[in-house]
Design a protein around this motif. Structure first.
Motif, PDB file in Angstrom:
ATOM      1  N   LEU A 296      18.459  -0.027  -1.067  1.00 37.96           N
ATOM      2  CA  LEU A 296      17.989  -1.065  -1.987  1.00 37.96           C
ATOM      3  C   LEU A 296      17.838  -2.395  -1.262  1.00 37.96           C
ATOM      4  O   LEU A 296      16.874  -3.128  -1.480  1.00 37.96           O
ATOM      5  CB  LEU A 296      18.950  -1.216  -3.165  1.00 37.96           C
ATOM      6  N   SER A 297      18.771  -2.673  -0.396  1.00 36.17           N
ATOM      7  CA  SER A 297      18.717  -3.902   0.389  1.00 36.17           C
ATOM      8  C   SER A 297      17.449  -3.951   1.235  1.00 36.17           C
ATOM      9  O   SER A 297      16.795  -4.993   1.342  1.00 36.17           O
ATOM     10  CB  SER A 297      19.962  -3.998   1.276  1.00 36.17           C
ATOM     11  N   VAL A 298      17.092  -2.831   1.826  1.00 34.32           N
ATOM     12  CA  VAL A 298      15.873  -2.758   2.634  1.00 34.32           C
ATOM     13  C   VAL A 298      14.646  -2.992   1.757  1.00 34.32           C
ATOM     14  O   VAL A 298      13.733  -3.740   2.132  1.00 34.32           O
ATOM     15  CB  VAL A 298      15.776  -1.406   3.372  1.00 34.32           C
ATOM     16  N   LEU A 299      14.609  -2.389   0.579  1.00 32.83           N
ATOM     17  CA  LEU A 299      13.473  -2.585  -0.318  1.00 32.83           C
ATOM     18  C   LEU A 299      13.317  -4.046  -0.713  1.00 32.83           C
ATOM     19  O   LEU A 299      12.210  -4.584  -0.714  1.00 32.83           O
ATOM     20  CB  LEU A 299      13.611  -1.716  -1.569  1.00 32.83           C
ATOM     21  N   VAL A 300      14.423  -4.690  -1.051  1.00 31.72           N
ATOM     22  CA  VAL A 300      14.368  -6.101  -1.430  1.00 31.72           C
ATOM     23  C   VAL A 300      13.901  -6.943  -0.245  1.00 31.72           C
ATOM     24  O   VAL A 300      13.065  -7.842  -0.394  1.00 31.72           O
ATOM     25  CB  VAL A 300      15.739  -6.588  -1.957  1.00 31.72           C
ATOM     26  N   GLU A 301      14.437  -6.668   0.932  1.00 30.53           N
ATOM     27  CA  GLU A 301      14.056  -7.399   2.138  1.00 30.53           C
ATOM     28  C   GLU A 301      12.547  -7.350   2.362  1.00 30.53           C
ATOM     29  O   GLU A 301      11.907  -8.378   2.628  1.00 30.53           O
ATOM     30  CB  GLU A 301      14.779  -6.804   3.341  1.00 30.53           C
ATOM     31  N   PHE A 302      11.956  -6.171   2.228  1.00 32.39           N
ATOM     32  CA  PHE A 302      10.526  -6.044   2.503  1.00 32.39           C
ATOM     33  C   PHE A 302       9.667  -6.482   1.325  1.00 32.39           C
ATOM     34  O   PHE A 302       8.528  -6.907   1.518  1.00 32.39           O
ATOM     35  CB  PHE A 302      10.193  -4.649   3.014  1.00 32.39           C
ATOM     36  N   HIS A 303      10.187  -6.421   0.133  1.00 32.11           N
ATOM     37  CA  HIS A 303       9.482  -7.010  -1.009  1.00 32.11           C
ATOM     38  C   HIS A 303       9.341  -8.517  -0.783  1.00 32.11           C
ATOM     39  O   HIS A 303       8.248  -9.073  -0.935  1.00 32.11           O
ATOM     40  CB  HIS A 303      10.237  -6.730  -2.313  1.00 32.11           C
ATOM     41  N   LEU A 304      10.434  -9.159  -0.391  1.00 35.09           N
ATOM     42  CA  LEU A 304      10.410 -10.604  -0.131  1.00 35.09           C
ATOM     43  C   LEU A 304       9.518 -10.939   1.067  1.00 35.09           C
ATOM     44  O   LEU A 304       8.771 -11.925   1.039  1.00 35.09           O
ATOM     45  CB  LEU A 304      11.828 -11.129   0.091  1.00 35.09           C
ATOM     46  N   ARG A 305       9.588 -10.123   2.102  1.00 32.00           N
ATOM     47  CA  ARG A 305       8.732 -10.339   3.268  1.00 32.00           C
ATOM     48  C   ARG A 305       7.262 -10.245   2.860  1.00 32.00           C
ATOM     49  O   ARG A 305       6.429 -11.031   3.287  1.00 32.00           O
ATOM     50  CB  ARG A 305       9.038  -9.325   4.368  1.00 32.00           C
ATOM     51  N   GLY A 306       6.953  -9.272   2.035  1.00 32.16           N
ATOM     52  CA  GLY A 306       5.585  -9.114   1.553  1.00 32.16           C
ATOM     53  C   GLY A 306       5.120 -10.310   0.747  1.00 32.16           C
ATOM     54  O   GLY A 306       3.985 -10.771   0.900  1.00 32.16           O
ATOM     55  N   GLU A 307       5.991 -10.827  -0.107  1.00 32.32           N
ATOM     56  CA  GLU A 307       5.633 -12.018  -0.886  1.00 32.32           C
ATOM     57  C   GLU A 307       5.391 -13.212   0.022  1.00 32.32           C
ATOM     58  O   GLU A 307       4.455 -13.975  -0.180  1.00 32.32           O
ATOM     59  CB  GLU A 307       6.729 -12.345  -1.901  1.00 32.32           C
ATOM     60  N   GLU A 308       6.247 -13.401   1.026  1.00 34.72           N
ATOM     61  CA  GLU A 308       6.096 -14.527   1.959  1.00 34.72           C
ATOM     62  C   GLU A 308       4.797 -14.446   2.744  1.00 34.72           C
ATOM     63  O   GLU A 308       4.147 -15.459   2.993  1.00 34.72           O
ATOM     64  CB  GLU A 308       7.267 -14.558   2.947  1.00 34.72           C
ATOM     65  N   ARG A 309       4.418 -13.240   3.131  1.00 32.53           N
ATOM     66  CA  ARG A 309       3.236 -13.054   3.985  1.00 32.53           C
ATOM     67  C   ARG A 309       1.966 -12.761   3.199  1.00 32.53           C
ATOM     68  O   ARG A 309       0.893 -12.644   3.784  1.00 32.53           O
ATOM     69  CB  ARG A 309       3.472 -11.897   4.960  1.00 32.53           C
ATOM     70  N   GLY A 310       2.090 -12.578   1.902  1.00 32.66           N
ATOM     71  CA  GLY A 310       0.929 -12.190   1.114  1.00 32.66           C
ATOM     72  C   GLY A 310       0.508 -10.756   1.368  1.00 32.66           C
ATOM     73  O   GLY A 310      -0.650 -10.394   1.228  1.00 32.66           O
ATOM     74  N   THR A 311       1.470  -9.915   1.766  1.00 33.88           N
ATOM     75  CA  THR A 311       1.222  -8.506   2.058  1.00 33.88           C
ATOM     76  C   THR A 311       1.804  -7.652   0.939  1.00 33.88           C
ATOM     77  O   THR A 311       3.019  -7.634   0.746  1.00 33.88           O
ATOM     78  CB  THR A 311       1.887  -8.101   3.394  1.00 33.88           C
ATOM     79  N   PRO A 312       0.963  -6.967   0.191  1.00 33.21           N
ATOM     80  CA  PRO A 312       1.491  -6.113  -0.873  1.00 33.21           C
ATOM     81  C   PRO A 312       2.427  -5.035  -0.331  1.00 33.21           C
ATOM     82  O   PRO A 312       2.168  -4.440   0.712  1.00 33.21           O
ATOM     83  CB  PRO A 312       0.231  -5.483  -1.478  1.00 33.21           C
ATOM     84  N   PHE A 313       3.523  -4.811  -1.059  1.00 32.44           N
ATOM     85  CA  PHE A 313       4.488  -3.759  -0.733  1.00 32.44           C
ATOM     86  C   PHE A 313       4.647  -2.913  -1.985  1.00 32.44           C
ATOM     87  O   PHE A 313       5.150  -3.384  -3.002  1.00 32.44           O
ATOM     88  CB  PHE A 313       5.820  -4.377  -0.303  1.00 32.44           C
TER      89      PHE A 313
ATOM     90  N   GLY B 117      10.062  12.143  -1.532  1.00 35.97           N
ATOM     91  CA  GLY B 117      10.879  13.117  -0.820  1.00 35.97           C
ATOM     92  C   GLY B 117      12.295  12.659  -0.541  1.00 35.97           C
ATOM     93  O   GLY B 117      13.041  13.327   0.172  1.00 35.97           O
ATOM     94  N   VAL B 118      12.688  11.529  -1.112  1.00 30.57           N
ATOM     95  CA  VAL B 118      14.049  11.011  -0.906  1.00 30.57           C
ATOM     96  C   VAL B 118      14.964  11.594  -1.973  1.00 30.57           C
ATOM     97  O   VAL B 118      14.719  11.459  -3.170  1.00 30.57           O
ATOM     98  CB  VAL B 118      14.069   9.465  -0.929  1.00 30.57           C
ATOM     99  N   GLU B 119      16.037  12.239  -1.523  1.00 29.88           N
ATOM    100  CA  GLU B 119      16.972  12.903  -2.433  1.00 29.88           C
ATOM    101  C   GLU B 119      18.172  12.037  -2.787  1.00 29.88           C
ATOM    102  O   GLU B 119      18.790  12.220  -3.829  1.00 29.88           O
ATOM    103  CB  GLU B 119      17.452  14.200  -1.795  1.00 29.88           C
ATOM    104  N   PHE B 120      18.525  11.115  -1.897  1.00 28.43           N
ATOM    105  CA  PHE B 120      19.682  10.245  -2.121  1.00 28.43           C
ATOM    106  C   PHE B 120      19.324   8.849  -1.645  1.00 28.43           C
ATOM    107  O   PHE B 120      18.733   8.684  -0.585  1.00 28.43           O
ATOM    108  CB  PHE B 120      20.903  10.762  -1.349  1.00 28.43           C
ATOM    109  N   PHE B 121      19.674   7.847  -2.443  1.00 27.03           N
ATOM    110  CA  PHE B 121      19.303   6.474  -2.127  1.00 27.03           C
ATOM    111  C   PHE B 121      20.482   5.568  -2.450  1.00 27.03           C
ATOM    112  O   PHE B 121      20.817   5.360  -3.608  1.00 27.03           O
ATOM    113  CB  PHE B 121      18.080   6.077  -2.960  1.00 27.03           C
TER     114      PHE B 121
END
Length: 113
Positions: free
Chosen positions: A62-79, A53-57
Motif C-alpha cells: 500500500l505504501s508503494v501504491l501511495v508513493e507512486f500515486h503521489l509521484r504521478g500527481e506531481e509529474r502529471g503522469t497517470p497511475f 495476479g497478486v494473491e497477498f498484499f
C-alpha cells in the motif's frame, strides 16, 4: 532454490507502460515492485499496474501504491491500478484508497482512460 514470491513483467507500449504483478507483495517484495515502478515512471508515459495476479498484499505494498500515486500527481503522469481483488481490494477498501487511486476492471479500460 528459493521460490520467487513476486514477479513483475513490464510491457512498454506507445501510449503507456503496463506492469503485471503476480504473487505476494509484502515487506520482502515491496522493494521489487518499487524498483519496477520507478523504472516505468522514467519513461514519461502513463503507468498501468495490473494486480490481478497478486494473491497477498500487505501494508508495504500500500505504501508503494501511495508513493507512486503521489509521484504521478506531481509529474502529471497517470497511475492506474487494474483488477484489484481479494486481499488487494480488501486492503484498498480498509484504507479508503479505493477513493484515491484510479481503479479499472481490465488493462484495456485503463489504457483507454
Amino acid at each position: 532454490m528459493e521460490e520467487q514470491l513476486l514477479k513483475v513483467e513490464t510491457d512498454k507500449r506507445d501510449t503507456a507502460v503496463v506492469l503485471r504483478a503476480e504473487g505476494e507483495v509484502d515487506s520482502y517484495t515491496a522493494e521489487l515492485l518499487r524498483d519496477e515502478l520507478s523504472e516505468a515512471f522514467g519513461e514519461g508515459l502513463p503507468i498501468v499496474l495490473d494486480v490481478s495476479g497478486v494473491e497477498f498484499f500487505a501494508s508495504a505494498g500500500l505504501s508503494v501504491l501511495v508513493e507512486f500515486h503521489l509521484r504521478g500527481e506531481e509529474r502529471g503522469t497517470p497511475f492506474r491500478l487494474v483488477s484489484p481483488r481479494g486481499s488487494v481490494l480488501r486492503a484498498l477498501k480498509a484504507t479508503t484508497l479505493t477513493e484515491t487511486l484510479e481503479l479499472y476492471l481490465d488493462v484495456d479500460a485503463a489504457l483507454d482512460a
